[in-house]
Design a protein around this motif. Structure first.
Motif, PDB file in Angstrom:
ATOM      1  N   CYS A 134       0.830  -1.210   0.000  1.00 33.76           N
ATOM      2  CA  CYS A 134       0.000   0.000   0.000  1.00 33.76           C
ATOM      3  C   CYS A 134       0.859   1.251   0.000  1.00 33.76           C
ATOM      4  O   CYS A 134       0.551   2.229  -0.701  1.00 33.76           O
ATOM      5  CB  CYS A 134      -0.936   0.003   1.208  1.00 33.76           C
ATOM      6  N   GLU A 135       1.922   1.230   0.766  1.00 35.17           N
ATOM      7  CA  GLU A 135       2.834   2.373   0.814  1.00 35.17           C
ATOM      8  C   GLU A 135       3.542   2.558  -0.529  1.00 35.17           C
ATOM      9  O   GLU A 135       3.658   3.676  -1.027  1.00 35.17           O
ATOM     10  CB  GLU A 135       3.859   2.123   1.917  1.00 35.17           C
ATOM     11  N   LEU A 136       3.970   1.456  -1.117  1.00 35.31           N
ATOM     12  CA  LEU A 136       4.677   1.511  -2.396  1.00 35.31           C
ATOM     13  C   LEU A 136       3.780   2.046  -3.509  1.00 35.31           C
ATOM     14  O   LEU A 136       4.195   2.892  -4.304  1.00 35.31           O
ATOM     15  CB  LEU A 136       5.198   0.115  -2.761  1.00 35.31           C
ATOM     16  N   LEU A 137       2.546   1.566  -3.550  1.00 39.40           N
ATOM     17  CA  LEU A 137       1.622   1.972  -4.609  1.00 39.40           C
ATOM     18  C   LEU A 137       0.782   3.190  -4.243  1.00 39.40           C
ATOM     19  O   LEU A 137       0.017   3.677  -5.067  1.00 39.40           O
ATOM     20  CB  LEU A 137       0.693   0.793  -4.951  1.00 39.40           C
ATOM     21  N   GLN A 138       0.907   3.637  -3.014  1.00 38.29           N
ATOM     22  CA  GLN A 138       0.139   4.773  -2.505  1.00 38.29           C
ATOM     23  C   GLN A 138      -1.366   4.540  -2.677  1.00 38.29           C
ATOM     24  O   GLN A 138      -2.084   5.343  -3.268  1.00 38.29           O
ATOM     25  CB  GLN A 138       0.574   6.070  -3.189  1.00 38.29           C
ATOM     26  N   ILE A 139      -1.782   3.390  -2.139  1.00 37.22           N
ATOM     27  CA  ILE A 139      -3.201   3.029  -2.185  1.00 37.22           C
ATOM     28  C   ILE A 139      -3.657   2.674  -0.777  1.00 37.22           C
ATOM     29  O   ILE A 139      -2.854   2.524   0.137  1.00 37.22           O
ATOM     30  CB  ILE A 139      -3.458   1.838  -3.140  1.00 37.22           C
ATOM     31  N   ASP A 140      -4.964   2.517  -0.612  1.00 40.12           N
ATOM     32  CA  ASP A 140      -5.559   2.146   0.663  1.00 40.12           C
ATOM     33  C   ASP A 140      -5.635   0.614   0.757  1.00 40.12           C
ATOM     34  O   ASP A 140      -5.609  -0.080  -0.261  1.00 40.12           O
ATOM     35  CB  ASP A 140      -6.957   2.761   0.742  1.00 40.12           C
TER      36      ASP A 140
ATOM     37  N   HIS B 279      -7.230  -4.954  -1.191  1.00 40.75           N
ATOM     38  CA  HIS B 279      -8.127  -6.099  -1.020  1.00 40.75           C
ATOM     39  C   HIS B 279      -8.955  -6.332  -2.286  1.00 40.75           C
ATOM     40  O   HIS B 279      -9.125  -7.471  -2.734  1.00 40.75           O
ATOM     41  CB  HIS B 279      -9.041  -5.869   0.186  1.00 40.75           C
ATOM     42  N   ARG B 280      -9.459  -5.256  -2.873  1.00 38.16           N
ATOM     43  CA  ARG B 280     -10.255  -5.372  -4.104  1.00 38.16           C
ATOM     44  C   ARG B 280      -9.407  -5.915  -5.252  1.00 38.16           C
ATOM     45  O   ARG B 280      -9.862  -6.767  -6.018  1.00 38.16           O
ATOM     46  CB  ARG B 280     -10.870  -4.008  -4.472  1.00 38.16           C
TER      47      ARG B 280
END
Length: 94
Positions: free
Chosen positions: A49-55, A60-61
């Motif tokens: 999540c940190e690498l891709l800057q996502i939640d 999960h999706r």
């Protein structure tokens, strides 16, 4: 690779030619092909999540939609870093 003529060649000259011309080039070609494998780097969900800057919900999706492959050990979930990087490269905008 150079051409070797066997006509009028002494055994010592033949050995010398093989040693000086063929073996070094063969070593060079083999060293290019057989590079040591890098060990697989595994990332946790938070690292991805940190690498891709996502939640976490997005991650999960993406797992559910089979965009990313997750690997589990007991109750831990990991992702292969090289697969994440391949996904980024494959979906690169031009």
């Amino acid at each position: 690779m150079s051409t070797i003529q066997f006509i009028g060649t002494t055994p010592n000259a033949l050995i010398s030619e093989i040693t000086n011309a063929i073996i070094p080039q063969l070593k060079l070609e083999l060293s290019r092909e057989f590079q040591p494998k890098e060990p697989t780097k595994y990332l946790t969900r938070l690292e991805v999540c940190e690498l891709l800057q996502i939640d976490l919900s997005t991650l999960h999706r993406w797992r559910k939609d089979k965009v990313l492959t997750a690997y589990g050990i007991q109750n831990r979930v990991y992702f292969k870093r090289n697969e994440i990087e391949e996904l980024i490269t494959k979906n690169q905008l031009i």
